[in-house]
Design a protein around this motif. Structure first.
Motif, mmCIF file in Angstrom:
data_model
loop_
_atom_site.group_PDB
_atom_site.id
_atom_site.type_symbol
_atom_site.label_atom_id
_atom_site.label_comp_id
_atom_site.label_asym_id
_atom_site.label_seq_id
_atom_site.Cartn_x
_atom_site.Cartn_y
_atom_site.Cartn_z
ATOM 1 N N SER A 1 89.170 127.063 60.260
ATOM 2 C CA SER A 1 89.443 128.485 60.230
ATOM 3 C C SER A 1 88.696 129.099 59.070
ATOM 4 O O SER A 1 88.245 128.392 58.160
ATOM 5 C CB SER A 1 90.945 128.769 60.107
ATOM 6 O OG SER A 1 91.457 128.239 58.904
ATOM 7 N N PHE A 2 88.523 130.409 59.087
ATOM 8 C CA PHE A 2 87.879 131.088 57.975
ATOM 9 C C PHE A 2 88.797 131.053 56.748
ATOM 10 O O PHE A 2 89.998 131.303 56.877
ATOM 11 C CB PHE A 2 87.576 132.547 58.327
ATOM 12 C CG PHE A 2 86.414 132.713 59.263
ATOM 13 C CD1 PHE A 2 85.105 132.657 58.797
ATOM 14 C CD2 PHE A 2 86.625 132.939 60.618
ATOM 15 C CE1 PHE A 2 84.036 132.818 59.663
ATOM 16 C CE2 PHE A 2 85.565 133.087 61.483
ATOM 17 C CZ PHE A 2 84.263 133.033 61.002
ATOM 18 N N ARG B 1 91.087 132.008 68.020
ATOM 19 C CA ARG B 1 91.644 132.436 66.731
ATOM 20 C C ARG B 1 90.514 132.786 65.756
ATOM 21 O O ARG B 1 90.589 133.791 65.025
ATOM 22 C CB ARG B 1 92.525 131.341 66.133
ATOM 23 C CG ARG B 1 93.905 131.225 66.760
ATOM 24 C CD ARG B 1 94.741 130.169 66.056
ATOM 25 N NE ARG B 1 96.056 130.049 66.654
ATOM 26 C CZ ARG B 1 97.097 130.816 66.346
ATOM 27 N NH1 ARG B 1 96.960 131.758 65.407
ATOM 28 N NH2 ARG B 1 98.271 130.637 66.934
ATOM 29 N N ASN B 2 89.478 131.958 65.730
ATOM 30 C CA ASN B 2 88.366 132.224 64.819
ATOM 31 C C ASN B 2 87.537 133.423 65.267
ATOM 32 O O ASN B 2 86.980 134.143 64.433
ATOM 33 C CB ASN B 2 87.497 130.974 64.684
ATOM 34 C CG ASN B 2 88.146 129.919 63.811
ATOM 35 O OD1 ASN B 2 89.043 130.214 63.028
ATOM 36 N ND2 ASN B 2 87.712 128.679 63.962
ATOM 37 N N CYS C 1 91.454 121.838 63.675
ATOM 38 C CA CYS C 1 90.456 122.877 63.902
ATOM 39 C C CYS C 1 90.190 123.654 62.625
ATOM 40 O O CYS C 1 91.075 123.816 61.783
ATOM 41 C CB CYS C 1 90.915 123.834 65.008
ATOM 42 S SG CYS C 1 90.784 123.128 66.664
ATOM 43 N N TYR D 1 94.742 133.961 72.388
ATOM 44 C CA TYR D 1 94.933 132.678 71.707
ATOM 45 C C TYR D 1 96.402 132.279 71.624
ATOM 46 O O TYR D 1 96.725 131.163 71.236
ATOM 47 C CB TYR D 1 94.282 132.655 70.324
ATOM 48 C CG TYR D 1 94.830 133.604 69.289
ATOM 49 C CD1 TYR D 1 96.086 133.416 68.714
ATOM 50 C CD2 TYR D 1 94.067 134.672 68.820
ATOM 51 C CE1 TYR D 1 96.580 134.277 67.738
ATOM 52 C CE2 TYR D 1 94.545 135.536 67.843
ATOM 53 C CZ TYR D 1 95.797 135.329 67.306
ATOM 54 O OH TYR D 1 96.273 136.177 66.337
ATOM 55 N N PRO E 1 85.291 125.697 68.283
ATOM 56 C CA PRO E 1 85.958 126.494 67.235
ATOM 57 C C PRO E 1 85.079 126.768 66.028
ATOM 58 O O PRO E 1 85.448 127.571 65.165
ATOM 59 C CB PRO E 1 87.173 125.635 66.866
ATOM 60 C CG PRO E 1 86.817 124.252 67.262
ATOM 61 C CD PRO E 1 85.931 124.375 68.456
ATOM 62 N N TYR E 2 83.908 126.107 65.950
ATOM 63 C CA TYR E 2 82.986 126.334 64.845
ATOM 64 C C TYR E 2 81.955 127.419 65.149
ATOM 65 O O TYR E 2 81.270 127.900 64.240
ATOM 66 C CB TYR E 2 82.255 125.036 64.486
ATOM 67 C CG TYR E 2 83.107 124.040 63.734
ATOM 68 C CD1 TYR E 2 83.154 124.030 62.339
ATOM 69 C CD2 TYR E 2 83.870 123.095 64.419
ATOM 70 C CE1 TYR E 2 83.937 123.122 61.647
ATOM 71 C CE2 TYR E 2 84.657 122.175 63.725
ATOM 72 C CZ TYR E 2 84.687 122.191 62.347
ATOM 73 O OH TYR E 2 85.466 121.300 61.662
ATOM 74 N N ASP F 1 88.005 126.313 56.228
ATOM 75 C CA ASP F 1 89.360 125.896 55.873
ATOM 76 C C ASP F 1 89.896 124.919 56.911
ATOM 77 O O ASP F 1 89.836 125.174 58.110
ATOM 78 C CB ASP F 1 90.280 127.123 55.803
ATOM 79 C CG ASP F 1 91.665 126.748 55.284
ATOM 80 O OD1 ASP F 1 91.887 126.873 54.077
ATOM 81 O OD2 ASP F 1 92.511 126.324 56.101
ATOM 82 N N GLY G 1 91.733 127.245 68.907
ATOM 83 C CA GLY G 1 91.045 127.364 67.624
ATOM 84 C C GLY G 1 89.846 128.284 67.704
ATOM 85 O O GLY G 1 89.589 129.067 66.778
ATOM 86 N N LYS G 2 89.098 128.210 68.795
ATOM 87 C CA LYS G 2 87.923 129.063 68.954
ATOM 88 C C LYS G 2 88.311 130.536 69.000
ATOM 89 O O LYS G 2 87.725 131.377 68.293
ATOM 90 C CB LYS G 2 87.171 128.684 70.225
ATOM 91 C CG LYS G 2 85.975 129.574 70.520
ATOM 92 C CD LYS G 2 85.301 129.201 71.828
ATOM 93 C CE LYS G 2 84.084 130.052 72.096
ATOM 94 N NZ LYS G 2 83.404 129.664 73.354
ATOM 95 N N ALA H 1 89.433 136.288 63.943
ATOM 96 C CA ALA H 1 89.205 136.394 62.501
ATOM 97 C C ALA H 1 87.830 136.963 62.207
ATOM 98 O O ALA H 1 87.650 137.755 61.272
ATOM 99 C CB ALA H 1 89.368 135.019 61.848
#
Length: 295
Positions: A293-294, A116-117, A291, A136, A221-222, A259, A113-114, A120
């Motif tokens: 996501s944007f 991937r973000n 997790c 990822y 992930p944040y 999201d 998740g981290k 993004a």
């Protein structure tokens, strides 16, 4: 309803009256009140702020994170409640007894998740987010080949240039990142306690001097949501110091749009969904972490 984050940068006296936080401006008869039930985080920056013990107890009872800054105006300590959930003992037991494979699976979810973000975030900044796709994709259990570290080197280089080094003591925008992450950490610890989890027992982070390793795990992930604010402040607006405006912008991290499974929430709410999913993942090997996501 999204709760408030209060920051005190001037000398004030804070007390309790009828379950209201009462703010007395020093040298003035003026006072302002805020319902404690509407507060999520209190940041005390000014060293001359006075706080009563009954107020601290009331804030703890309502699971309000109180962040205390040092003489350099950087977050230094945090007050957290000891009891916030009526099934805490059961959840503590599940947390402490979780198997190593379960912990590794959860860490894999968080790292995927981290990254991937982070990808993004690079796309949002007009950078090459596709560079992180191999990192990822198919993260191993426990991130045994350290894709997190490899991805981070590419991420920071792409986001802030080839000379930038991410370090707590490094040049700007490191101080902005440190400040934002400290606020995110406090909010994450609050969400963990609300879900009946003990922030002192981490999934991956372990340090004898770290009181909240689980918060460090879950906030991974944040982190790119903080990075998005810092990128806007530093790269787009040219800010080179952690001034009052920068702090005010970073305080709004709790209200950032996030999201979760196709639905947009304020980050503060999304954190509670993630920590609740962590409890389920600790109980059931078929469950995954929710997790962010944007949007």
């Amino acid at each position: 309803m999204t709760k408030q984050t209060l920051m005190f940068v001037n000398p004030v006296s804070l007390s309790l009256r009828y379950n209201q936080l009462v703010i007395h401006l020093k040298g003035s008869e003026e006072e302002v009140t805020r319902p404690i039930e509407d507060i999520a985080v209190v940041v005390i920056e000014n060293q001359a702020v006075q706080v009563t013990v009954p107020l601290l107890n009331a804030l703890a009872t309502q699971n309000v994170s109180v962040v205390i800054c040092d003489d350099k105006a950087m977050p230094n300590a945090m007050l957290m409640p000891l009891e916030t959930n009526n099934t805490q003992q059961e959840t503590y037991r599940i947390q402490c007894e979780a198997s190593q494979p379960t912990r590794k699976r959860i860490w894999r979810d968080l790292i995927e998740g981290k990254i991937r973000n982070q990808a993004a975030m690079l796309y949002r900044a007009g950078r090459q987010g596709d560079l992180l796709r191999p990192y990822y994709s198919n993260v191993l259990s426990g991130d045994s080949d350290n894709r997190e570290g490899a991805a981070a080197r590419i991420y920071w280089r792409e986001l802030f240039g080839p000379t930038f080094v991410r370090s707590r003591e490094g040049n700007q925008p490191n101080a902005m990142l440190n400040y934002g992450y400290a606020l995110l950490r406090a909010a994450t610890a609050r969400a963990l306690m609300g879900s009946g989890l003990l922030p002192a027992f981490g999934i991956f982070h372990r340090n004898r001097y770290n009181a909240f390793p689980l918060a460090d795990d879950v906030m991974e992930p944040y982190r790119p949501f903080v990075d998005a604010i810092v990128y806007d402040l530093h790269a787009r607006q040219g800010k080179t110091s952690l001034d009052k405006d920068a702090k005010s912008r970073l305080l709004r991290i709790l209200f950032a749009d996030v999201d979760i499974d196709g639905t947009t929430h304020p980050l503060e709410v999304a954190l509670t969904l993630t920590t609740a999913s962590l409890v389920r993942a600790l109980k059931d090997n078929n469950q995954h972490i929710r997790c962010p996501s944007f949007p």
